[in-house]
Enzyme design. Structure first.
Site, short mmCIF file in Angstrom:
data_model
loop_
_atom_site.label_atom_id
_atom_site.label_comp_id
_atom_site.label_asym_id
_atom_site.label_seq_id
_atom_site.Cartn_x
_atom_site.Cartn_y
_atom_site.Cartn_z
N ASP A 189 0.78 -1.24 0.00
CA ASP A 189 0.00 0.00 0.00
C ASP A 189 0.81 1.29 0.00
OD1 ASP A 189 -1.59 -2.13 0.64
OD2 ASP A 189 -2.09 -1.43 2.64
N GLU A 203 4.27 -9.28 11.56
CA GLU A 203 3.80 -8.85 10.23
C GLU A 203 4.99 -8.55 9.31
OE1 GLU A 203 1.11 -5.62 10.63
OE2 GLU A 203 0.52 -5.58 8.52
C1 9WN Z 1 -5.42 -2.45 3.65
C2 9WN Z 1 -4.13 -7.43 5.61
C3 9WN Z 1 -3.62 -6.32 4.71
C4 9WN Z 1 -2.64 -6.84 3.64
C5 9WN Z 1 -1.94 -5.71 2.89
C6 9WN Z 1 -1.32 -4.77 3.91
C7 9WN Z 1 -2.39 -4.25 4.87
C8 9WN Z 1 -4.54 -3.00 4.78
C9 9WN Z 1 -4.25 -1.93 5.81
O1 9WN Z 1 -2.99 -5.34 5.54
O2 9WN Z 1 -3.33 -3.50 4.14
O3 9WN Z 1 -5.78 -3.48 2.79
O4 9WN Z 1 -5.17 -1.61 6.58
O5 9WN Z 1 -3.12 -1.40 5.84
O6 9WN Z 1 -0.65 -3.71 3.28
O7 9WN Z 1 -0.96 -6.25 2.04
O8 9WN Z 1 -3.32 -7.64 2.72
O9 9WN Z 1 -3.07 -8.16 6.14
#
Ligand code: 9WN
Length: 422
Positions: free
Chosen positions: A161, A392
């Site tokens: 992101d 994570e």
């Molecule tokens: C938005 C769930 C997700 C991953 C993504 C990571 C993070 C979310 C956030 O978490 O994104 O989708 O709230 O930051 O960047 O890769 O799928 O683990």
């Protein structure tokens, strides 16, 4: 150590199991995420193949009529304000965005782990048409540049992101004012992340602006209405892997594998022809709206190494071993160029190393005859998890853990590494 680590990883996945899928993390991410579920299934298959099939089935059941697999499927049992933007924002039980297409690869590997159980459940015959529709959506509706590659219309769609590659296109987006945001990811009362590890309010304001605009235009996929449109090398590389997996799935269920073989070859050609930069020795994303290459060196540019028959594997391995990623010295594969002035070892996708992208690079090393480097990366990933737990992401310099604890895809991919010797 191996037995203990395996047991601990399986316990994380059991604790995060929500009944028909696995939450990425009990604290930060209380719903089902699309590419998380694919990585989770890849690990779950080693300890509970039936649950791995359920994981993918529950995501596929949330598919939209146009073929898209939503990036988040909201759990109706979870309070509406537990995650932002939640179901209230989208006005639906899913998000309208997508995430990278790891699902067909996961489905094929899940099948291979337990063919008898999968045949008994009719797993592949049910999954195949849904996966095919998903890929059709990406290839037809998301080819915004008209060059045979998938375009992303939001940074959340990339999975990486907050990648520095998105800074330039995001700068053109008018942010929603900070006061209007109800960020839940920073809520300390809920055990959430510290602000120094997450995207800034300014970035969040822009994410929310783009998501609301997409929702409000009825999820129309057109270049001129998108405030953000990029071709990401990792997403497109994963679609190549997915089409290779579809070739195998089709053959297994008696469907025609030929269209998938053709799709994999076409996508590989477009990926290399359009996103590989020979001078840089890596793949670079492209901003379709500004018509420019986004010249940040990120792990998304190395992931195409996982593509079989990649004609540029040699220079890509060289880049991974070089000073920017320091494969063999760093802990896992950093998400961003270690030599960049804005490299940050702890902030989301701007430096730290993740297990899923490192696992993809590991697969790429194995696929291209780099057994020694693959074994070394595998050992580093396992050592890091043994020391820091199933975090994570980690600091690539120190191996210190960051972000959520007991993170599902970390546990799942550790299980997969443990099940594969080299
Ligand atoms: C938005 C769930 C997700 C991953 C993504 C990571 C993070 C979310 C956030 O978490 O994104 O989708 O709230 O930051 O960047 O890769 O799928 O683990």
């Amino acid at each position: 150590m191996t037995g203990e680590l395996r047991g601990a990883a399986a316990r994380v996945l059991a604790a995060n199991w929500a009944g028909a899928w696995t939450v990425p993390s009990r604290t930060l991410y209380p719903h089902q995420w699309s590419w998380d579920s694919a990585f989770i299934a890849l690990g779950l298959r080693h300890v509970a193949p039936g649950r791995a099939r359920q994981e993918l089935n529950s995501l596929l059941a949330a598919q939209w009529a146009d073929g898209r697999l939503p990036h988040i499927v909201f759990d109706p049992a979870v309070p509406a304000d537990a995650y932002f933007p939640g179901p209230g924002f989208w006005g639906a039980r899913t998000s309208g965005l997508v995430q990278p297409p790891v699902h067909a690869l996961a489905a094929w590997e899940v099948f291979r782990a337990d063919p008898a159980g999968a045949r008994h459940d009719g797993f592949l015959p049910a999954a195949y048409p849904r996966l095919a529709a998903w890929h059709r959506y990406l290839r037809d509706r998301r080819d915004l540049g008209g060059d045979g590659l998938v375009a992303l219309i939001h940074p959340w769609e990339s999975g990486t992101d907050n990648s520095p590659a998105w800074d330039a296109p995001l700068a053109a987006v008018d942010p929603v004012p900070i006061g209007a945001l109800q960020r839940r990811d920073l809520d300390p009362a809920a055990g959430h992340a510290t602000a120094a590890e997450r995207p800034t309010d300014l970035d969040y304001g822009r994410y929310v602006r783009l998501a609301a605009a997409y929702r409000d235009r009825g999820y129309a996929d057109t270049l001129d209405t998108s405030g953000f449109a990029v071709e990401d090398p990792m997403t497109n590389a994963l679609l190549v892997l997915a089409e290779h997996a579809m070739t195998a799935i089709a053959a297994e269920i008696g469907a025609d594998p030929a269209p998938h073989r053709t799709a994999a070859a076409e996508l590989t050609g477009a990926l290399v022809g359009r996103l590989y930069d020979a001078d840089a020795g890596t793949f670079l994303a492209r901003d379709l709206l500004a018509g420019r290459v986004l010249d940040a060196y990120t792990v998304a540019g190395l992931v195409p190494l996982a593509v079989p028959d990649l004609p540029v594997a040699g220079p890509l391995v060289k880049t991974a071993l070089g000073e920017r990623f320091q494969l063999g010295t760093a802990h896992l594969v950093p998400s961003y160029d270690l030599t960049a002035p804005d490299f940050d070892p702890a902030r989301y996708w701007r430096g730290p190393a993740w297990y899923n992208t490192s696992w993809l690079v590991w697969r790429g090393l194995r696929a291209h005859g780099e057994a020694g480097h693959a074994a070394d990366l595998r050992a580093r990933m396992l050592a890091c998890a043994a020391r820091a737990g199933f975090r994570e992401y980690v600091d690539p310099h120190t191996g210190a853990g960051h972000g959520s604890a007991d993170f599902s895809w970390t546990a799942a991919l550790v299980l997969d590494l443990l099940a594969t010797r080299a």
